[in-house]
Motif scaffolding. Structure first.
Motif, PDB file in Angstrom:
ATOM      1  N   ASP A  54      43.371  35.300  43.440  1.00 48.67           N
ATOM      2  CA  ASP A  54      43.489  36.455  44.345  1.00 48.67           C
ATOM      3  C   ASP A  54      43.925  36.309  45.708  1.00 48.67           C
ATOM      4  OD1 ASP A  54      43.315  39.195  44.930  1.00 48.67           O
ATOM      5  OD2 ASP A  54      41.248  39.252  44.918  1.00 48.67           O
ATOM      6  N   VAL A  55      44.736  37.281  46.388  1.00 51.97           N
ATOM      7  CA  VAL A  55      44.932  36.782  47.625  1.00 51.97           C
ATOM      8  C   VAL A  55      43.819  37.290  48.627  1.00 51.97           C
ATOM      9  CG1 VAL A  55      46.234  37.499  49.797  1.00 51.97           C
ATOM     10  CG2 VAL A  55      47.362  37.206  47.419  1.00 51.97           C
ATOM     11  N   ARG A  56      43.200  38.460  48.255  1.00 48.29           N
ATOM     12  CA  ARG A  56      42.135  38.935  49.303  1.00 48.29           C
ATOM     13  C   ARG A  56      40.762  38.707  48.549  1.00 48.29           C
ATOM     14  NH1 ARG A  56      44.811  44.602  51.560  1.00 48.29           N
ATOM     15  NH2 ARG A  56      46.668  43.491  52.713  1.00 48.29           N
ATOM     16  N   MET A  57      39.882  37.979  49.129  1.00 44.69           N
ATOM     17  CA  MET A  57      38.476  37.751  48.641  1.00 44.69           C
ATOM     18  C   MET A  57      37.430  37.609  49.723  1.00 44.69           C
ATOM     19  SD  MET A  57      39.185  35.023  45.639  1.00 44.69           S
ATOM     20  CE  MET A  57      40.110  33.842  46.576  1.00 44.69           C
ATOM     21  N   PRO A  58      36.430  38.094  49.622  1.00 49.79           N
ATOM     22  CA  PRO A  58      35.309  37.865  50.562  1.00 49.79           C
ATOM     23  C   PRO A  58      34.899  36.239  50.578  1.00 49.79           C
ATOM     24  CG  PRO A  58      34.332  38.498  48.747  1.00 49.79           C
ATOM     25  CD  PRO A  58      35.781  38.633  48.537  1.00 49.79           C
ATOM     26  N   GLY A  59      34.529  35.721  52.098  1.00 52.50           N
ATOM     27  CA  GLY A  59      34.394  34.438  52.091  1.00 52.50           C
ATOM     28  C   GLY A  59      35.698  33.847  52.580  1.00 52.50           C
ATOM     29  N   MET A  60      35.793  32.588  51.766  1.00 51.45           N
ATOM     30  CA  MET A  60      37.295  31.992  51.986  1.00 51.45           C
ATOM     31  C   MET A  60      38.370  32.691  51.213  1.00 51.45           C
ATOM     32  SD  MET A  60      38.581  27.955  50.910  1.00 51.45           S
ATOM     33  CE  MET A  60      37.501  27.335  52.362  1.00 51.45           C
TER      34      MET A  60
END
Length: 219
Positions: A54-60
């Motif tokens: 996934d491109v957009r994730m919390p954290g890194m």
């Protein structure tokens, strides 16, 4: 057997992707991760051939993870996943040698085909989606970028340049071969030589370079 790592912060998405991939006899899901940092560690532990991330994730987020993953001596092919067909992050990911990207509503059949294609060494360049993203963002490049891109393309022979422009239009090797009346193996050879001359990792980067050059080449 193609070893795949799934990276997404949503449990339902990971479960859905695993269910689809489990139907393919030649694909094995070797692990899952919920963010970029976990993905980097999972790549070290499981040694996958392909990473769906996934491109957009919390954290890194995915872009930072892609950069770290590609620092390995023999990194896996990384396919970025996105909900949006025009995502700023995806454009940067392609330039950083991602093997391509897929929308999360990609059909199960197309998902499996994409993994097989990338595992075989060919980047995903779909005329329906990828070309639109490349065109939209490359047209925003400043003139200096276009000048540099054109200078690079001048390293190619006339035939290699023809093939490169076909790649930028989202054509397959077979389609390019029919268009310029040569054999498919010849097209494959031209693509390989173009990538080597331009120090590029895959067809997606070649397409982006051609699109950048169009800022002053026109058409």
């Amino acid at each position: 057997m193609i070893r795949v790592l799934i990276v997404d912060d949503e449990d339902l998405v990971r479960s859905g992707l695993r269910m689809i991939l489990d139907t393919a006899d030649d694909i094995e899901v070797v692990g899952e991760a919920t963010d970029g940092a976990a993905a980097v560690e999972a790549v070290r532990c499981h040694d996958p051939d392909v990473v769906l991330m996934d491109v957009r994730m919390p954290g890194m987020e995915g872009l930072s993870a892609l950069t770290e993953i590609n620092q390995a001596a023999a990194p896996p092919k990384v396919i970025m996943l996105t909900t949006y067909d025009l995502d700023d992050y995806v454009h940067t990911a392609l330039r950083r040698a991602a093997a391509g990207f897929l929308l999360k509503d990609t059909s199960p059949q197309d998902l499996v085909t994409a993994i097989r294609t990338v595992a075989a060494g060919t980047a995903i360049l779909s005329p329906a989606v990828t070309q639109r993203l490349i065109t939209a963002f490359a047209e925003q490049q400043p003139p200096a970028t276009a000048v540099a891109a054109r200078a690079q393309l001048e390293l190619l022979t006339e035939r290699e340049a023809q093939v490169a422009h076909g790649v930028a239009r989202g054509l397959s090797n077979a389609e390019i071969a029919r268009e310029i009346a040569v054999g498919e193996p010849t097209v494959k050879s031209h693509v390989s030589r173009a990538l080597t001359k331009l120090c590029l990792a895959n067809r997606v980067q070649l397409a982006l370079l051609v699109r950048d050059a169009k800022g002053i080449m026109g058409g």
